[in-house]
Design an enzyme around this catalytic site. Structure first.
Site, PDB file in Angstrom:
ATOM      1  N   GLU A  20      10.103  14.925  16.019  1.00 34.52           N
ATOM      2  CA  GLU A  20      10.346  15.023  14.589  1.00 34.52           C
ATOM      3  C   GLU A  20       9.437  16.104  13.986  1.00 34.52           C
ATOM      4  O   GLU A  20       8.237  16.113  14.237  1.00 34.52           O
ATOM      5  CB  GLU A  20      10.002  13.662  13.983  1.00 34.52           C
ATOM      6  CG  GLU A  20      10.551  13.446  12.633  1.00 34.52           C
ATOM      7  CD  GLU A  20      10.307  12.027  12.161  1.00 34.52           C
ATOM      8  OE1 GLU A  20       9.250  11.461  12.487  1.00 34.52           O
ATOM      9  OE2 GLU A  20      11.169  11.498  11.457  1.00 34.52           O
TER      10      GLU A  20
ATOM     11  N   GLU B 269      10.445   0.560  10.082  1.00 35.42           N
ATOM     12  CA  GLU B 269      11.376   1.676   9.860  1.00 35.42           C
ATOM     13  C   GLU B 269      10.614   2.939  10.225  1.00 35.42           C
ATOM     14  O   GLU B 269       9.696   3.343   9.506  1.00 35.42           O
ATOM     15  CB  GLU B 269      11.788   1.745   8.384  1.00 35.42           C
ATOM     16  CG  GLU B 269      12.481   0.506   7.864  1.00 35.42           C
ATOM     17  CD  GLU B 269      13.948   0.461   8.234  1.00 35.42           C
ATOM     18  OE1 GLU B 269      14.437   1.422   8.868  1.00 35.42           O
ATOM     19  OE2 GLU B 269      14.592  -0.540   7.913  1.00 35.42           O
TER      20      GLU B 269
ATOM     21  N   CYS C 107      13.300  10.676   7.102  1.00 33.68           N
ATOM     22  CA  CYS C 107      13.333  10.118   8.464  1.00 33.68           C
ATOM     23  C   CYS C 107      14.708  10.267   9.089  1.00 33.68           C
ATOM     24  O   CYS C 107      14.821  10.472  10.291  1.00 33.68           O
ATOM     25  CB  CYS C 107      12.925   8.659   8.417  1.00 33.68           C
ATOM     26  SG  CYS C 107      13.780   7.757   7.135  1.00 33.68           S
TER      27      CYS C 107
ATOM     28  N   SER D  35       5.475   6.596  10.559  1.00 31.62           N
ATOM     29  CA  SER D  35       5.669   7.259  11.847  1.00 31.62           C
ATOM     30  C   SER D  35       5.797   6.244  12.982  1.00 31.62           C
ATOM     31  O   SER D  35       5.299   5.117  12.890  1.00 31.62           O
ATOM     32  CB  SER D  35       4.485   8.184  12.121  1.00 31.62           C
ATOM     33  OG  SER D  35       3.300   7.425  12.155  1.00 31.62           O
TER      34      SER D  35
ATOM     35  N   LYS E  81       0.846  -1.205   0.000  1.00 30.23           N
ATOM     36  CA  LYS E  81       0.000   0.000   0.000  1.00 30.23           C
ATOM     37  C   LYS E  81       0.882   1.257   0.000  1.00 30.23           C
ATOM     38  O   LYS E  81       1.612   1.507   0.956  1.00 30.23           O
ATOM     39  CB  LYS E  81      -0.895   0.050   1.241  1.00 30.23           C
ATOM     40  CG  LYS E  81      -1.900   1.200   1.103  1.00 30.23           C
ATOM     41  CD  LYS E  81      -2.585   1.566   2.402  1.00 30.23           C
ATOM     42  CE  LYS E  81      -1.861   2.608   3.193  1.00 30.23           C
ATOM     43  NZ  LYS E  81      -1.845   3.948   2.582  1.00 30.23           N
TER      44      LYS E  81
HETATM   45  P1  TAP Z   1       2.285   7.377   8.776  1.00 30.50           P
HETATM   46  O1  TAP Z   1       1.062   8.123   9.102  1.00 30.50           O
HETATM   47  O2  TAP Z   1       2.832   6.439   9.765  1.00 30.50           O
HETATM   48  O3  TAP Z   1       2.005   6.656   7.398  1.00 30.50           O
HETATM   49  C1  TAP Z   1       2.863   5.692   6.838  1.00 30.50           C
HETATM   50  C2  TAP Z   1       2.012   4.704   6.052  1.00 30.50           C
HETATM   51  O4  TAP Z   1       1.174   3.969   6.955  1.00 30.50           O
HETATM   52  C3  TAP Z   1       1.068   5.358   5.057  1.00 30.50           C
HETATM   53  O5  TAP Z   1       0.916   4.531   3.931  1.00 30.50           O
HETATM   54  C4  TAP Z   1      -0.222   5.428   5.861  1.00 30.50           C
HETATM   55  O6  TAP Z   1      -1.355   5.566   5.070  1.00 30.50           O
HETATM   56  C5  TAP Z   1      -0.186   4.106   6.583  1.00 30.50           C
HETATM   57  N1  TAP Z   1      -1.009   4.031   7.784  1.00 30.50           N
HETATM   58  C6  TAP Z   1      -1.554   5.046   8.512  1.00 30.50           C
HETATM   59  N2  TAP Z   1      -2.245   4.545   9.561  1.00 30.50           N
HETATM   60  C7  TAP Z   1      -2.120   3.181   9.497  1.00 30.50           C
HETATM   61  C8  TAP Z   1      -2.601   2.106  10.307  1.00 30.50           C
HETATM   62  N3  TAP Z   1      -3.334   2.311  11.383  1.00 30.50           N
HETATM   63  N4  TAP Z   1      -2.269   0.845   9.952  1.00 30.50           N
HETATM   64  C9  TAP Z   1      -1.505   0.598   8.875  1.00 30.50           C
HETATM   65  N5  TAP Z   1      -1.042   1.580   8.066  1.00 30.50           N
HETATM   66  C10 TAP Z   1      -1.331   2.861   8.378  1.00 30.50           C
HETATM   67  O7  TAP Z   1       3.495   8.333   8.434  1.00 30.50           O
HETATM   68  P2  TAP Z   1       3.483   9.556   7.457  1.00 30.50           P
HETATM   69  O8  TAP Z   1       2.987  10.734   8.207  1.00 30.50           O
HETATM   70  O9  TAP Z   1       2.824   9.188   6.199  1.00 30.50           O
HETATM   71  O10 TAP Z   1       5.063   9.655   7.170  1.00 30.50           O
HETATM   72  C11 TAP Z   1       5.908  10.400   7.939  1.00 30.50           C
HETATM   73  C12 TAP Z   1       6.585   9.554   9.002  1.00 30.50           C
HETATM   74  O11 TAP Z   1       7.229   8.418   8.444  1.00 30.50           O
HETATM   75  C13 TAP Z   1       7.657  10.298   9.706  1.00 30.50           C
HETATM   76  O12 TAP Z   1       7.499  10.144  11.087  1.00 30.50           O
HETATM   77  C14 TAP Z   1       8.938   9.668   9.228  1.00 30.50           C
HETATM   78  O13 TAP Z   1      10.002   9.728  10.107  1.00 30.50           O
HETATM   79  C15 TAP Z   1       8.547   8.303   8.941  1.00 30.50           C
HETATM   80  N6  TAP Z   1       9.417   7.719   7.938  1.00 30.50           N
HETATM   81  C16 TAP Z   1      10.355   6.834   8.336  1.00 30.50           C
HETATM   82  C17 TAP Z   1      11.215   6.291   7.412  1.00 30.50           C
HETATM   83  C18 TAP Z   1      12.245   5.309   7.857  1.00 30.50           C
HETATM   84  S1  TAP Z   1      13.064   4.539   6.755  1.00 30.50           S
HETATM   85  N7  TAP Z   1      12.489   5.082   9.104  1.00 30.50           N
HETATM   86  C19 TAP Z   1      11.105   6.612   6.082  1.00 30.50           C
HETATM   87  C20 TAP Z   1      10.134   7.507   5.702  1.00 30.50           C
HETATM   88  C21 TAP Z   1       9.282   8.058   6.646  1.00 30.50           C
HETATM   89  P3  TAP Z   1      -1.825   7.031   4.561  1.00 30.50           P
HETATM   90  O14 TAP Z   1      -0.632   7.881   4.380  1.00 30.50           O
HETATM   91  O15 TAP Z   1      -2.465   6.721   3.277  1.00 30.50           O
HETATM   92  O16 TAP Z   1      -2.729   7.527   5.616  1.00 30.50           O
END
Ligand code: TAP
Length: 482
Positions: free
Chosen positions: A389, A258, A292, A237, A184
């Site tokens: 963050e 991650e 990240c 996150s 996804k």
């Molecule tokens: P999240 O809200 O955690 O979203 C990540 C993914 O998970 C998205 O596809 C999201 O869907 C999905 N998701 C949301 N709620 C979920 C649930 N209850 N069950 C399963 N999947 C769910 O993070 P974000 O705001 O998109 O991204 C930013 C965060 O990602 C930052 O904190 C960053 O540090 C972290 N990040 C970490 C890394 C590594 S390698 N450590 C790399 C990139 C980003 P939707 O977006 O479609 O809602």
């Protein structure tokens, strides 16, 4: 300081052909979502709607998992590693051939500068597939344990900051090891994953080996909860990572997580200061700070703090913020209104805590989501902007006097994903790298990625590694297990 005037140099978007609407990619075909619901994906630089994308519900996720299981049992897990490798090489070559199309589409859907999608994201995506193609027939020599075998059907959920690259980090090792996947992409950036689905068709990948289900958090949750999933790979996150860990506790599902980071970029007084400034810029303003492992905390030795502050701000005054499709652009659009609001809120918190805010003062486009490169000084360890963050183009500057103090401050965070060290002294680099609780430590550089090098975190930055030989471990079972 006066900056050079550039004539606009926009990359043409004629190379991409965006459909009005997209279905889900299940069993090798694009299909409608059972519930018939859809959502829109927009260009964050203009707020233009790019396409409507199907929203997968539980029944769609179930169909995707069944397609993946079928492909796993009948074809993919039985195929020789050498043959799997041929498919991965084919995918890698097609990505290279269609690199410009992928780069423009990624920039349109995500808001990152074309310079980055063209020169960083897409070349690394191809490199990941080439690298893992090479492992497919050599797994028994990878020191993974006796008789490495695939795990089964893998559920993969990825974020919006590196949409295609995160897909490659997940799909390439899974397929190389003989697993099939249900992936996804994030709600705000589904388009390059759907173009990747077309590449799977073009490469004649057996139907069901890769399935892509679009949707928001509920779709991700449906993958996590599905009993037919053998392993989960999540990037996102820390909050959602913790929810996933809770959801799968007590089940037989394996997982790698991650998560977030709050990296220290540590500058000693003997560092080549202009190089360190470039490293800081690359560390936090690359990809609008939506990284990240971003170097979001600068720790600078007190004796050079003033000079570094001066040189950094002068350099930030030259950054070009604007049209992501313009090849001169350094900093593109913030990925979504929600993310922009999160950044604005954290910046208000920083001001309320008493830190000193500075921004580059550059002009911003009227439409779309934008934030100026911002520096906070007079930050202390207890400030939220030093602990949490922000995931935007905002950096906090703290000072230290001794290497020991630098280590203590760098490690004083719930995260442990990455760190950077700037010094001329090799022995200090080795000592620091040993002390820092971070999965990746860069010395006199920052944000360097390579498919041969494992990446992952400590503490609340998650567990498991992606890339390199270590990244294969999560995708195989060994020994006498079932
Ligand atoms: P999240 O809200 O955690 O979203 C990540 C993914 O998970 C998205 O596809 C999201 O869907 C999905 N998701 C949301 N709620 C979920 C649930 N209850 N069950 C399963 N999947 C769910 O993070 P974000 O705001 O998109 O991204 C930013 C965060 O990602 C930052 O904190 C960053 O540090 C972290 N990040 C970490 C890394 C590594 S390698 N450590 C790399 C990139 C980003 P939707 O977006 O479609 O809602």
């Amino acid at each position: 300081m006066p900056t050079f005037e550039y004539a606009p140099a926009p990359e043409s978007r004629a190379v991409v052909d965006i459909r009005n609407s997209y279905g889900l990619f299940v069993g090798g075909e694009f299909v409608d979502a059972e519930g018939g619901t859809a959502f829109k994906t927009v260009n964050p630089a203009t707020e233009e709607v790019l396409a409507e994308v199907a929203e997968a519900g539980e029944a769609d996720v179930d169909a995707a998992v069944r397609a993946a299981r079928n492909a796993y049992t009948r074809v993919w897990s039985r195929m020789s590693g050498a043959d799997r490798g041929k498919y991965l090489y084919r995918i890698a070559r097609i990505i290279q051939e269609r690199a410009r199309e992928f780069a423009v589409l990624e920039t349109l859907d995500n808001g990152k500068p074309i310079r980055e999608s063209r020169d960083v994201d897409v070349p690394l995506v191809a490199a990941h597939f080439f690298y893992h193609a090479g492992w497919a027939d050599k797994l028994e020599y990878a020191s993974l344990g006796a008789d490495p075998r695939p795990v089964g059907v893998v559920g993969q959920v990825i974020p919006w900051n590196f949409p295609l690259l995160m897909l490659a980090w997940k799909v390439a090792p899974a397929l190389a090891c003989g697993n099939t996947v249900v992936l996804k992409p994030a709600e705000t950036t589904p388009l390059t994953a759907l173009l990747f689905a077309e590449v799977c068709q073009q490469a004649d990948l057996p139907p069901g080996v890769v399935n892509i289900v679009t949707g928001a958090g509920a779709t991700g949750q449906a993958i996590v909860d599905h009993p037919g999933i053998d392993k989960l790979a999540f990037t996102g996150s820390t909050a959602v990572g913790k929810m996933i860990a809770r959801s799968i506790a007590g089940t037989r599902k394996k997982a790698t997580l991650e998560l977030g980071g709050k990296a220290a970029n540590i500058v000693f007084d003997d560092a080549a200061i202009d190089q360190a400034v470039e490293g800081i810029v690359d560390g936090i303003f690359f990809n609008q700070g939506h990284v990240c492992c971003a170097g979001s905390r600068i720790l600078v030795q007190e004796s050079i703090a003033e000079e570094l502050d001066h040189r950094l701000k002068r350099r930030l005054g030259t950054l070009r913020v604007g049209d992501p499709l313009d090849k001169n652009t350094d900093v593109g659009a913030i990925n979504s209104r929600t993310q922009l609001e999160r950044i604005e809120e954290m910046v208000k918190v920083g001001e309320a805590e008493g830190a000193e805010r500075w921004d580059s003062g550059c002009d911003l486009p009227v439409d779309g989501f934008w934030f100026r490169p911002t520096v906070f000084s007079n930050v202390s360890q207890s400030h939220r902007i030093a602990q949490e963050e922000i995931f935007g183009p905002v950096v906090s500057v703290l000072t230290f006097r001794t290497p020991g103090e630098a280590v203590a401050k760098a490690n004083n965070t719930p995260y442990g994903l990455s760190a950077g060290i700037w010094t001329e002294k090799g022995s200090r680099i080795l000592w620091m790298a040993d002390q820092l609780r971070a999965g990746v430590v860069w010395a006199n550089t920052f944000n360097k990625f390579d498919p041969t090098s494992p990446f992952g975190g400590y503490k609340e930055s998650g567990y498991g590694r992606e890339g390199g030989r270590h990244g294969l471990e999560a995708y195989v079972k060994t020994g006498a297990g079932e």
